[in-house]
Design a protein around this motif. Structure first.
Motif: not given
Lengths: 456, 707
Positions: A188, A202, A238, A241
């Motif tokens: 990331s 995302t 998710h 994230q």
């Protein structure tokens, strides 16, 4: 009034930026606040192939009561490590001698197999049956973190390699490529990617969660359950994230800078070095509190170290040497490689302040083999090296402990050690894994009280 | 209770079940089974006590308990439970409970491959099968190899950096069952990463003469999305449709296109149009219907309520049963055939089976895979053994020899099952030089060369590899006829014997279990957890004598199903070498075997007579039961029965349909067996029959299990 550093940090932790700076601020605040802060605990498992020779745990001048050093004792014995010289195999750990507990005599016969006991080493059940979550996942469930467990390692076999399970029947893979483990943990914030790529991911995860939800509606009953894991995966990823987004600055600060030589066609040594760096960074960045680092093992993929003049570990497992080195010389050389890496990891944790001390103070490194005491183990003894006291919960301040031999009164198992770890993080339970039917006359429940402190 | 909870609510099946198992008065869980358990079982297997770690008070008729019901059924049928010290249950009541469990198992077969035999053989082959077959509407995660082919279908060029997202479980036996696998988080993370790598390669460009062009393998339709200006709606849709056809082998619906465009639009505000386009192309590769075989039965329904697999579903089902790669060209053929009726569909599938099984260049690995998983000889490489002194030992080569033998028998396609069990031929340490180079005549040569020795230095000659098979020299013409009356078929190949041995010993128990389950269609419960399997360490005794420990009370309950079937293979040592005597430790001579200082020099062996007898019991065929002299007689007797062949057919069914058989599959199995026999033992005919059967073509939606 001139605000003190402590006040500033306290204010900072309550401000809007707190979510972004999360763990680092927590740690600084805790550091500033002194002993009252709740420290985060961490566990690192290092699992190495070909067995851990009991002799390597014996410091100079100590002998086991029986005829050979490889035979366990009849009664519980203990010695202080202070003033003793560690076996050359463990010599790199000398700077941490006061934080070590060298534990001999535990058995794990339930996981006995030809070579690697695979999931049995961390699960304490028969090798082929994934009967429950392994200790690393059980610790992860207690300790939390964005990733409940991170498993990285080195294998000749690539990625089809499991030492851990998150639940009965659910093996969790060890990521054997440093490039891949880096992407998983630090992708990331990697240099060549930017916030945009992160946002696309995302979007992808959100879309897929929705997509699988729709696909599920076409199915009924048990068929629907086959997509549940897939759906849950997208939902979890998710969620993760969002957590990663909140901590980007922290993660960027700790992201390891790996060299090309560690990533492409790397030797075993370089691969392990990279994986240890990634593991350390993941702990420092607060991405996880439980790391499992494996080296070789699994079936007969022990590893190959031509860079050390040791092209095959199977050969040395059968007593063969290479050039002027005997099998024992080779074993010591491989062990030193690992203890050096462990010492490096411990050092990194030690330089990171946390609470009134350092990160290492809140950590324990559990070093053992998936193959018990030797290349062809008996399972009757399973030597373990512990480094660190898990926030004062474990008594590991320079001790050599030797439990009574298999089957004798007072004999304890690897499962008891894992129960000790669970106890130390506030999740006491009576049993772990499958009890050894060969020990049905002995009490196999509960922690190793010798290792617990009054605080736990 | 049972009928209302029936997994497949077809009137026909229930009628048949009642006829087959229940009689006129249908026993129910509440009225028959629960009171029986309460009266005879719960005392020892209930909340207070769980003898043998078995607890029965929480059992229901749900499918997850099928296996336990199967074990209960066997215990009752064989009279092991309740134990003799307890008052015996009423015989009629016991029969009713057995009937109920039988019906349950017949309608909801166990999920695991090794639970298939819980459905009694007689129910499938005991009489004429009336019902029209069908399978459950289901999804089946791709085989790991099929995923590789999916990637290849999506991107034709070489691609590095991809990882295998999932594997099969390592148990022996048939491994790829639809009910065994789903996708978890670890797999998903890898799938996402792979999708990103694939799309990056599909959309990679280079600069040629000042022009930006697609690199090798880039997809032309995607390049429009890389331009700095916004793509037209048409360009977007074309890209979506292209990726969709590659991944799912059908066009996207208007609604699907709209959703993908929506995802693209959502990514555009980031300022990275190309990234948004790539994300859109990635998610298509992650679709459930790309990664799972979809067999929902979305085709038309017939009069009994069964639904056809649609042509796309059928194409995937057929091709991924025969191999690992889809073959979308079959779809239009199936569309046309479905309009003509079921006979035309069957013909089209039969032709596809023929093309794969007889094609010179077709990939038959999945076909061969069945025989490997059925016999499991390829596990020989996983059993660790120290090489015997002065012998060459290369288990990979022993496996390769058996593999070659198996392939030759399968490709000859005559009397395949019996040949596999009874052939007297073998390949021996053989490879073909230049086998894969076209235009060259292959020359047979030894794969493992004799170990060189230097007699001048006092070396003793190494025993050559061929000796493993009882031959003096490397046979230049192969397969070679093995020495008379030593070995027959795959089960007496060294590879099989090693695969079913332990590190230092033979393994009559697991060999016997293999025969019980895979030739006789019987069942043996798994080793109870907590039971330590221990054979005495007294090496002065032959292994058979040491194994006597299993004949004590509670061990024998299970071991009587295995040991006597496996003991004839004591004809071979644990390396699979033929022997006529057995070496045991000579205690007296060992005691004297010391050096001058009295230090022991190791065990001395002596040869004792070898006992290769065994017994077939409880086989389900009274003519078969009785003593056998040696492994050859054992296998000859079994191979001559219809039952063993039918059990083989049942295993083939499980492999190619990815599930255990239920009673609804009785006709499919009988037809397949008949087709095999009528075609002279043709495996091709068997596969054709299975893949054109009603069980393969039709689906019925499962009804939710009761809570």
């Amino acid at each position: 009034m001139i605000p003190t550093r402590r006040h500033l940090l306290h204010g900072l932790s309550l401000g809007a930026s707190a979510t972004v700076l999360g763990p680092i601020v927590d740690r600084l605040v805790a550091h500033a606040a002194g002993a009252s802060a709740v420290a985060q605990r961490r566990v690192v498992f290092v699992v190495q192939s070909n067995g851990m020779a009991p002799a390597h745990l014996l410091p100079a001048g100590l002998e086991r009561k029986s005829a050979t050093t490889d035979s366990p004792t009849r009664t519980f014995t203990e010695h202080a490590l202070v003033g003793r010289t560690l076996h050359p195999a463990l010599a790199p750990l000398a700077p941490f001698q006061g934080r070590l507990a060298l534990v001999q005599g535990l058995s794990n016969k339930i996981a006995l197999s030809d070579h690697s006991s695979e999931l049995g080493a961390l699960g304490c059940y028969p090798k082929d049956k994934v009967l429950g979550a392994t200790i690393d996942y059980q610790m992860g469930a207690v300790l939390g973190g964005i990733f409940p467990q991170v498993g990285v390692g080195y294998s000749e076999r690539g990625n089809a390699y499991c030492f851990s399970a998150s639940a009965p029947g659910r093996r969790a893979p060890i990521v054997c490529s440093p490039a891949e483990s880096f992407r998983m943990l630090f992708g990331s914030v990697a240099a060549h990617q930017d916030r945009t790529a992160f946002d696309h991911r995302t979007n992808l995860l959100e879309f897929m969660a929705d997509d699988i939800k729709q696909a599920r509606t076409a199915l009924a009953g048990e068929e629907r359950q086959k997509l549940d894991g897939y759906l849950e995966a997208f939902e979890n990823l998710h969620g993760r994230q969002a957590q990663l987004a909140a901590r980007a600055a922290e993660i960027r600060q700790h992201a390891p800078k790996l060299a090309d030589k560690q990533l492409k066609n790397a030797t075993a040594s370089l691969t392990l070095e990279a994986q240890f760096e990634i593991a350390a960074a993941a702990l420092l960045a607060g991405l996880t509190r439980v790391v499992t680092i494996t080296s070789g093992g699994g079936g007969q993929a022990f590893g190959s170290y031509p860079e050390l003049g040791i092209p095959g570990l199977h050969h040395i497992g059968h007593g063969g040497g290479y050039e002027d080195k005997s099998a024992q010389d080779c074993f010591v050389a491989i062990r030193q490689l690992h203890t050096r890496l462990i010492a490096g990891l411990a050092h990194k944790l030690h330089t990171q302040p946390e609470g009134t001390g350092t990160m290492l103070d809140n950590t324990v490194i559990v070093y053992l083999s998936d193959s018990g005491d030797s290349h062809h183990p008996t399972g009757k003894q399973w030597p373990v090296v512990l480094l660190g006291n898990l926030g004062g919960r474990l008594n590991t301040n320079g001790r050599y402990l030797d439990y009574p031999a298999y089957g004798r009164p007072g004999h304890r198992t690897l499962a008891n050690l894992y129960l000790t770890l669970l106890h130390a993080v506030g999740k006491p339970q009576d049993t772990f894994g499958v009890p050894d039917p060969g020990l049905c006359d002995l009490d196999q429940t509960g922690p190793l009280t010798e290792l617990l402190t009054a605080r736990s | 209770m049972f009928s209302s909870a029936g997994r497949f609510p077809l009137a026909g099946l229930l009628v048949l079940l009642k006829c087959a198992a229940l009689g006129a008065n249908e026993p129910t869980f509440a009225q028959t089974v629960q009171p029986f358990l309460k009266a005879h079982c719960i005392k020892c297997h209930g909340p207070d006590q769980q003898a043998g770690e078995v607890r029965l008070d929480e059992l229901t008729a749900e499918r997850k308990h099928t296996h336990t019901w199967g074990l209960i059924r066997a215990q009752l049928r064989d009279g092991y439970m309740p134990p003799r010290r307890e008052p015996p249950p009423d015989a009629a009541q016991t029969r009713a409970v057995i009937a109920w469990t039988t019906a349950l198992i017949a309608s909801r077969p166990g999920r695991l491959p090794n639970h298939g035999n819980l459905l009694p053989h007689e129910l499938l082959f005991g009489g004429p099968a009336l019902t029209a077959g069908f399978g459950p509407a289901r999804v089946w995660r791709l085989h790991p190899n099929a995923y590789q082919y999916l990637v290849r279908d999506v991107f034709k060029e070489r691609l590095t950096g991809l990882s295998a997202p999932f594997t099969l479980q390592g148990e022996r036996g048939i491994r790829d069952f639809a009910d065994l696998y789903s996708l978890d988080e670890a797999s998903t993370e890898i799938l996402i990463r792979n999708a990103a790598l694939i799309v990056e390669a599909q959309t990679s460009t280079e600069n040629k003469n000042g022009q930006t062009v697609g690199r090798n393998g880039a997809v032309r339709e995607f390049l429009d999305l890389l331009a700095p200006s916004a793509p037209t709606p048409r360009q977007l849709e074309t890209a979506i449709q292209t990726q969709f056809r590659k991944a799912v082998a059908r066009p996207a619906t208007a609604d699907e296109v709209r959703r993908y465009v929506g995802l693209y639009d959502k990514g555009v505000p980031t300022g990275d149009r190309v990234g948004a386009a790539r994300t859109m192309l990635q998610v298509i590769l992650l679709r459930a219907d790309a990664l799972y075989r979809y067999e929902l039965g979305t085709g038309p329904a017939d009069t009994t309520g069964r639904r056809w697999l649609s042509p796309v579903e059928l194409e995937m089902a057929v091709n991924l049963s025969l191999g690992h790669q889809r073959h979308p060209a079959l779809v239009p053929t199936l569309v046309a055939a479905q309009q003509q009726g079921v006979a035309a569909v069957r013909a089209a599938i039969a032709e596809r089976v023929r093309a794969v099984l007889t094609g010179n260049k077709s990939d038959k690995e999945r076909i061969y895979g069945f025989f490997r998983e059925y016999f499991a000889y390829h596990h020989a490489t996983e059993v660790f053994k120290d090489k015997p002194a002065r012998w060459s030992y290369a288990p990979t080569q022993l496996v390769a020899d058996t593999d070659r033998l198996m392939q030759q028998i399968v490709n000859s396609d005559r009397d395949v099952f019996r040949e596999l069990l009874l052939t007297t031929k073998s390949f021996v340490n053989a490879i073909y030089k230049d086998e894969n180079k076209p235009g060259r005549v292959p020359v047979l040569m030894p794969a493992v060369k004799p170990i060189s020795f230097r007699p001048e230095k006092g070396d003793k000659p190494a025993v050559q590899f061929e000796t493993w098979y009882g031959l003096e020299q490397f046979p230049e013409v192969q397969p070679v006829e093995l020495p008379a009356e030593q070995r027959l078929g795959i089960l007496m190949q060294p590879s099989w014997l090693i695969a079913w041995s332990t590190n230092f010993e033979t393994d009559p128990v697991r060999r016997g279990r293999w025969i019980r389950e895979r030739l006789l269609g019987g069942t043996v419960p798994d080793l109870p957890i907590g039971v330590a399997a221990m054979v005495s360490d007294d090496h002065e005794q032959p292994f058979r004598t040491r194994l006597q420990v299993t004949r004590s009370g509670r061990c024998w309950k299970c071991h009587q199903k295995m040991d006597d079937l496996g003991l004839p293979f004591e004809q071979f040592d644990h390396f699979g070498r033929y022997r006529t005597t057995e070496a045991v430790v000579d205690a007296a001579a060992t005691a004297k075997n010391v050096d001058k200082k009295g230090k022991a020099l190791g065990p001395v062996l002596r040869q004792v007579p070898l006992d290769t007898t065994g017994t077939i019991t409880d086989s389900g065929d009274a003519r078969l039961d009785g003593p056998v002299r040696d492994p050859r007689e054992l296998i000859r007797k079994i191979a001559a029965t219809d039952r063993a062949r039918q059990v083989f057919v049942r295993h083939a069914f499980r492999y190619f349909l990815g599930r255990n058989e239920s009673l609804a599959d009785a006709k499919t199995l009988q037809d397949a067996d008949r087709a095999y026999v009528q075609a002279g033992g043709s495996f091709r005919a068997l596969v054709q029959a299975l893949l054109t059967s009603d069980s393969f073509l039709y689906r019925v939606a499962p009804v939710e299990d009761q809570p």
